[in-house]
Design an enzyme around this catalytic site. Structure first.
Site, PDB file in Angstrom:
ATOM      1  CG  ASP A 170     -27.700  39.057  81.348  1.00  0.00           C
ATOM      2  OD1 ASP A 170     -27.149  40.054  80.824  1.00  0.00           O
ATOM      3  OD2 ASP A 170     -27.137  37.940  81.433  1.00  0.00           O
ATOM      4  CB  SER A 171     -29.309  42.210  78.285  1.00  0.00           C
ATOM      5  OG  SER A 171     -29.301  43.257  77.343  1.00  0.00           O
ATOM      6  CB  ALA A 172     -28.635  39.982  74.029  1.00  0.00           C
TER       7      ALA A 172
ATOM      8  N   GLY B 290     -31.924  37.260  77.653  1.00  0.00           N
ATOM      9  CA  GLY B 290     -33.342  37.120  77.934  1.00  0.00           C
ATOM     10  C   GLY B 290     -34.153  37.043  76.654  1.00  0.00           C
TER      11      GLY B 290
ATOM     12  CG  HIS C 172     -29.988  46.956  80.627  1.00  0.00           C
ATOM     13  ND1 HIS C 172     -31.193  46.303  80.472  1.00  0.00           N
ATOM     14  CD2 HIS C 172     -29.104  46.318  79.798  1.00  0.00           C
ATOM     15  CE1 HIS C 172     -31.052  45.335  79.587  1.00  0.00           C
ATOM     16  NE2 HIS C 172     -29.804  45.311  79.177  1.00  0.00           N
TER      17      HIS C 172
END
Length: 355
Positions: free
Chosen positions: A198-200, A202, A329
Site C-alpha cells: 500500500d502507498s509507498a 505499492g 488514502h
C-alpha cells in the site's frame, strides 16, 4: 549576539520572578526558553515532513507516527500465527511471516507484502499492519511475508528498493525445495507468487516487478500477480490531476527530494512510472496487476493514469482497476472492519486465488 540577547532576558526573568505576578514570570520564562532554543541545534528544524516526522539540523529524526510495535503471536481472532525472521544481518532487514491454519501438506500462495508510510514511517511490526496481515493471510489462505525495509531519511531511496529486492530473493530461496524456512519450504507454492503493498509499498511492489522482468528471478520463478493498493506515484500531472496547484506540486517535489536525498528528480521512473516509454512496460514481470484507488485520495489521478498507461502499453498481462468512492488514502488500514474495506479485501483475496 546570542549572549547579548540571553543575559538581559535572564535578568528580566529574575526580576519578574521576584516582583511580578506569576503570569508575567511564566511569560518571561517562555521567552527565555524560546531564545535559548533559537541557538540550539537540537531544536532547529531542517525539514518538517508533518504528519510523518521532523528532521533537525543536528541530524536527529523525530517520528510523529508509526513507531509502536506489537510482538509476533498466535492471533485468536483469525487463527493466524506469526513470527519474525532476519533477512540480512548486515543491513538489519527483517520480516514478519504469517501462517494461517490449514491442513498439513497443503501448498498455498506466497504473498510478499510491503508496508506504506511515505518511505519514512511505519514498519512490518506496527499494530496497523499486524492486524491487516493477520486478516489478509486468513482470508486469502496465503503464507505472507511482510518486509521491514529501512526508512528514509537515515536510509534514502534506493535503500527501500534494495532491501525489498533482497527480501524477495530470500523468499525465493526459502520457498524452493530444500529451503531452510519451515513455513515457506513446507507450505509455499512459488507458482503462485504475489507481491502487494500500500502507498509507498505499492510503489515498491511496482518497481520490484519491473526489476524482476528485466533481470529475472532466481530459479526461473515468476510473479503471478502484483496488487498496488492506493500506490504512491507522483510526478508530472496526468489528465485529471490538479496541475494548477503550484504549492502542491512544489511540496511533492520537495518531499520526494527528501526521501531520496536529492538523488532522483520527481519525474524519475521510481516516482513517476508515466515517464516510461510504452515499450518499457512490457518488462513488468507479472502476469496480472490489480490497482486500487480511493476516491478522496489526492494521488488518485496518478493511480488511474498508471492503470491506463499499463493497459495501453506493450505489456501482455491483465490489469484490473478497483475504486472505492468517498474514502481517503489507504482508508482500509484504519477502517479494517468497515463494509468498504471488507469489500476491497474480498477483491484482493479473489485476485490472489483466481485460477
Amino acid at each position: 549576539m546570542a549572549s547579548r540577547i540571553f543575559l538581559p532576558l535572564l535578568l528580566l526573568f529574575l526580576l519578574l520572578g521576584s516582583h511580578c505576578s506569576t503570569g508575567a514570570a511564566a511569560a518571561a520564562r517562555r521567552q527565555l526558553l524560546q531564545s535559548r532554543r533559537a541557538g540550539d541545534p537540537n531544536s532547529q528544524v531542517k525539514f518538517d515532513f508533518s504528519p510523518f516526522l521532523i528532521e533537525y539540523k543536528n541530524g536527529r529524526v523525530k517520528r510523529l507516527m508509526g513507531t509502536d510495535v506489537v510482538a509476533a503471536s498466535s492471533d485468536a481472532l483469525t487463527g493466524v500465527t506469526s513470527r519474525d525472521v532476519t533477512i540480512d544481518p548486515s543491513t538489519g532487514v527483517t520480516a514478519r511471516l504469517y501462517l494461517p491454519s490449514f491442513r498439513a501438506n497443503t501448498r498455498v500462495p506466497v504473498l510478499v507484502y510491503f508496508h506504506g508510510g511515505a518511505f519514512v514511517v511505519e514498519s512490518a511490526f506496527t499494530p496497523i499492519y499486524h492486524a491487516y496481515l493477520n486478516t489478509l493471510a486468513a482470508r486469502a489462505g496465503v503464507v505472507a511475508v511482510s518486509v521491514n525495509y529501512r526508512l528514509a531519511p537515515e536510509h534514502p531511496i534506493p535503500a527501500a528498493y534494495d532491501d525489498s529486492w533482497a527480501a524477495l530473493k530470500w523468499v525465493l530461496a526459502n520457498a524452493a525445495a530444500g529451503g531452510s524456512d519451515p513455513w515457506l519450504s513446507q507450505y509455499g507454492d512459488l507458482s503462485r507468487l504475489f507481491l502487494a503493498g500500500d502507498s509507498a509499498g505499492g510503489n515498491i511492489a511496482h518497481n520490484l516487478a519491473l526489476r524482476a522482468g528485466e533481470e529475472g528471478l532466481d530459479g526461473g520463478a515468476r510473479i503471478n500477480g502484483v496488487a498496488l493498493l492506493d500506490p504512491y506515484f507522483q510526478g508530472r500531472s496526468p489528465v485529471g490531476a490538479d496541475s494548477t496547484d503550484p504549492a502542491y506540486v512544489q511540496s511533492a517535489a520537495r518531499t520526494w527530494n527528501f526521501i531520496c536525498a536529492g538523488r532522483y528528480p520527481i519525474n524519475h521512473p521510481y516516482a513517476d512510472p508515466l515517464v516510461l516509454p510504452a515499450s518499457s512496460w512490457q518488462h513488468l514481470g507479472a502476469s496480472r496487476v490489480l490497482v486500487t484507488v480511493s476516491g478522496k485520495d489526492r494521488l488518485s489521478p496518478w493511480q488511474r493514469a498508471y492503470y491506463a498507461a499499463l493497459r495501453g502499453s506493450a505489456w501482455p498481462g491483465e490489469a484490473e482497476l478497483y475504486e472505492t468512492p468517498g474514502e481517503g488514502h489507504v482508508y482500509f488500514l484504519t477502517k479494517l472492519g468497515s463494509p468498504q474495506a471488507l469489500a476491497e479485501m474480498a477483491k484482493l483475496v479473489a485476485f490472489i486465488n483466481r485460477d
